[in-house]
Design a protein around this motif. Structure first.
Motif, PDB file in Angstrom:
ATOM      1  N   VAL A 267       0.846  -1.201   0.000  1.00  0.00           N
ATOM      2  CA  VAL A 267       0.000   0.000   0.000  1.00  0.00           C
ATOM      3  C   VAL A 267       0.883   1.253   0.000  1.00  0.00           C
ATOM      4  N   ILE A 268       1.911   1.267   0.836  1.00  0.00           N
ATOM      5  CA  ILE A 268       2.816   2.419   0.912  1.00  0.00           C
ATOM      6  C   ILE A 268       3.492   2.660  -0.444  1.00  0.00           C
ATOM      7  N   ALA A 269       3.882   1.591  -1.125  1.00  0.00           N
ATOM      8  CA  ALA A 269       4.647   1.706  -2.371  1.00  0.00           C
ATOM      9  C   ALA A 269       3.792   2.002  -3.600  1.00  0.00           C
ATOM     10  N   ASP A 270       2.478   1.886  -3.484  1.00  0.00           N
ATOM     11  CA  ASP A 270       1.576   2.081  -4.629  1.00  0.00           C
ATOM     12  C   ASP A 270       1.178   3.555  -4.752  1.00  0.00           C
ATOM     13  N   PHE A 271       2.130   4.371  -5.180  1.00  0.00           N
ATOM     14  CA  PHE A 271       1.895   5.821  -5.249  1.00  0.00           C
ATOM     15  C   PHE A 271       0.753   6.225  -6.176  1.00  0.00           C
ATOM     16  N   PRO A 272       0.567   5.578  -7.343  1.00  0.00           N
ATOM     17  CA  PRO A 272      -0.560   5.976  -8.190  1.00  0.00           C
ATOM     18  C   PRO A 272      -1.924   5.860  -7.501  1.00  0.00           C
ATOM     19  N   ALA A 273      -2.034   4.984  -6.485  1.00  0.00           N
ATOM     20  CA  ALA A 273      -3.313   4.792  -5.788  1.00  0.00           C
ATOM     21  C   ALA A 273      -3.522   5.777  -4.631  1.00  0.00           C
ATOM     22  N   TYR A 274      -2.511   6.551  -4.252  1.00  0.00           N
ATOM     23  CA  TYR A 274      -2.649   7.459  -3.107  1.00  0.00           C
ATOM     24  C   TYR A 274      -3.885   8.354  -3.173  1.00  0.00           C
ATOM     25  N   PRO A 275      -4.216   8.957  -4.326  1.00  0.00           N
ATOM     26  CA  PRO A 275      -5.416   9.815  -4.347  1.00  0.00           C
ATOM     27  C   PRO A 275      -6.713   9.088  -3.991  1.00  0.00           C
ATOM     28  N   GLU A 276      -6.714   7.743  -4.121  1.00  0.00           N
ATOM     29  CA  GLU A 276      -7.903   6.959  -3.773  1.00  0.00           C
ATOM     30  C   GLU A 276      -8.111   6.851  -2.266  1.00  0.00           C
ATOM     31  N   TRP A 277      -7.028   6.920  -1.471  1.00  0.00           N
ATOM     32  CA  TRP A 277      -7.178   6.669  -0.035  1.00  0.00           C
ATOM     33  C   TRP A 277      -6.543   7.720   0.863  1.00  0.00           C
ATOM     34  N   ALA A 278      -5.582   8.473   0.388  1.00  0.00           N
ATOM     35  CA  ALA A 278      -4.949   9.517   1.193  1.00  0.00           C
ATOM     36  C   ALA A 278      -5.648  10.837   0.850  1.00  0.00           C
ATOM     37  N   LYS A 279      -6.573  11.243   1.702  1.00  0.00           N
ATOM     38  CA  LYS A 279      -7.485  12.343   1.397  1.00  0.00           C
ATOM     39  C   LYS A 279      -6.812  13.628   0.906  1.00  0.00           C
ATOM     40  N   ALA A 280      -5.675  13.989   1.473  1.00  0.00           N
ATOM     41  CA  ALA A 280      -5.034  15.257   1.116  1.00  0.00           C
ATOM     42  C   ALA A 280      -4.227  15.171  -0.186  1.00  0.00           C
ATOM     43  N   VAL A 281      -3.917  13.957  -0.640  1.00  0.00           N
ATOM     44  CA  VAL A 281      -3.121  13.793  -1.857  1.00  0.00           C
ATOM     45  C   VAL A 281      -4.051  13.808  -3.070  1.00  0.00           C
ATOM     46  N   ARG A 282      -3.904  14.830  -3.896  1.00  0.00           N
ATOM     47  CA  ARG A 282      -4.770  14.987  -5.061  1.00  0.00           C
ATOM     48  C   ARG A 282      -4.217  14.287  -6.296  1.00  0.00           C
ATOM     49  N   GLN A 283      -2.865  14.251  -6.404  1.00  0.00           N
ATOM     50  CA  GLN A 283      -2.248  13.688  -7.596  1.00  0.00           C
ATOM     51  C   GLN A 283      -0.835  13.218  -7.265  1.00  0.00           C
ATOM     52  N   THR A 284      -0.410  12.129  -7.915  1.00  0.00           N
ATOM     53  CA  THR A 284       0.966  11.643  -7.769  1.00  0.00           C
ATOM     54  C   THR A 284       1.511  11.329  -9.155  1.00  0.00           C
ATOM     55  N   GLU A 285       2.826  11.464  -9.286  1.00  0.00           N
ATOM     56  CA  GLU A 285       3.498  11.104 -10.533  1.00  0.00           C
ATOM     57  C   GLU A 285       4.856  10.509 -10.174  1.00  0.00           C
ATOM     58  N   VAL A 286       5.054   9.243 -10.522  1.00  0.00           N
ATOM     59  CA  VAL A 286       6.348   8.604 -10.295  1.00  0.00           C
ATOM     60  C   VAL A 286       7.292   9.109 -11.386  1.00  0.00           C
ATOM     61  N   LEU A 287       8.345   9.819 -10.961  1.00  0.00           N
ATOM     62  CA  LEU A 287       9.282  10.425 -11.901  1.00  0.00           C
ATOM     63  C   LEU A 287      10.459   9.520 -12.224  1.00  0.00           C
ATOM     64  N   ASP A 288      10.814   8.632 -11.291  1.00  0.00           N
ATOM     65  CA  ASP A 288      11.970   7.761 -11.477  1.00  0.00           C
ATOM     66  C   ASP A 288      11.784   6.517 -10.613  1.00  0.00           C
ATOM     67  N   THR A 289      12.317   5.386 -11.077  1.00  0.00           N
ATOM     68  CA  THR A 289      12.251   4.143 -10.314  1.00  0.00           C
ATOM     69  C   THR A 289      13.666   3.593 -10.119  1.00  0.00           C
ATOM     70  N   ASP A 290      13.804   2.713  -9.121  1.00  0.00           N
ATOM     71  CA  ASP A 290      15.105   2.086  -8.867  1.00  0.00           C
ATOM     72  C   ASP A 290      15.209   0.801  -9.696  1.00  0.00           C
TER      73      ASP A 290
END
Length: 144
Positions: free
Chosen positions: A21-44
């Motif tokens: 759940v912590i690592a699934d940044f694209p899903a944050y707007p679905e459950w973290a009320k204050a987060v409106r949008q996320t964009e993964v810019l780089d991966t390891d």
């Protein structure tokens, strides 16, 4: 650097589920009320988010900022720091997971330094509110 605030919660889910759940940044707007949008810019090298741009709207506090993440090899923790922000000069945080045999203790540590000065007591109160909300939302998502 500003002082850190720390808070913990127990989640009725395995650590791997909580970390997913912590690592699934694209899903944050679905459950973290204050987060409106996320964009993964780089991966390891393992496909985990390395840099993430977040758009935050928590009522009077609005910000667009980029965090860089460092994932623990054992899958039980992740740390981050601010790369770029509008309202923040610095942010350092960490989720540490402890396996309780089918349950997980999540400890959230956060330190934020805003671009505008804020009295320490008010800053710590705001950090506590942010952490309390984040942990409760994480618990609900991981248990759901």
């Amino acid at each position: 650097m500003a002082e850190q605030s720390t808070q913990s919660i127990e989640v009725d889910a395995e650590p791997s589920r909580v970390m997913a759940v912590i690592a699934d940044f694209p899903a944050y707007p679905e459950w973290a009320k204050a987060v409106r949008q996320t964009e993964v810019l780089d991966t390891d090298g393992e496909g985990r988010a390395k840099q993430v741009k977040l758009t935050l709207d928590a009522g009077p506090i609005k910000d667009v900022y980029t965090l860089e993440y460092d994932w623990d090899d054992d899958g039980l923790g992740v740390s981050w720091h601010l790369v770029k922000g509008q309202m923040q000069k610095a942010q350092n945080g960490r989720y540490a997971l402890e396996d309780l045999g089918g349950r997980t203790r999540v400890t959230y540590t956060l330190s934020v330094e805003l671009a505008l000065p804020m009295i320490g007591l008010l800053r710590r109160k705001a950090e506590k509110m942010v952490m309390d909300t984040a942990l409760k939302e994480l618990k609900k998502r991981a248990e759901g």
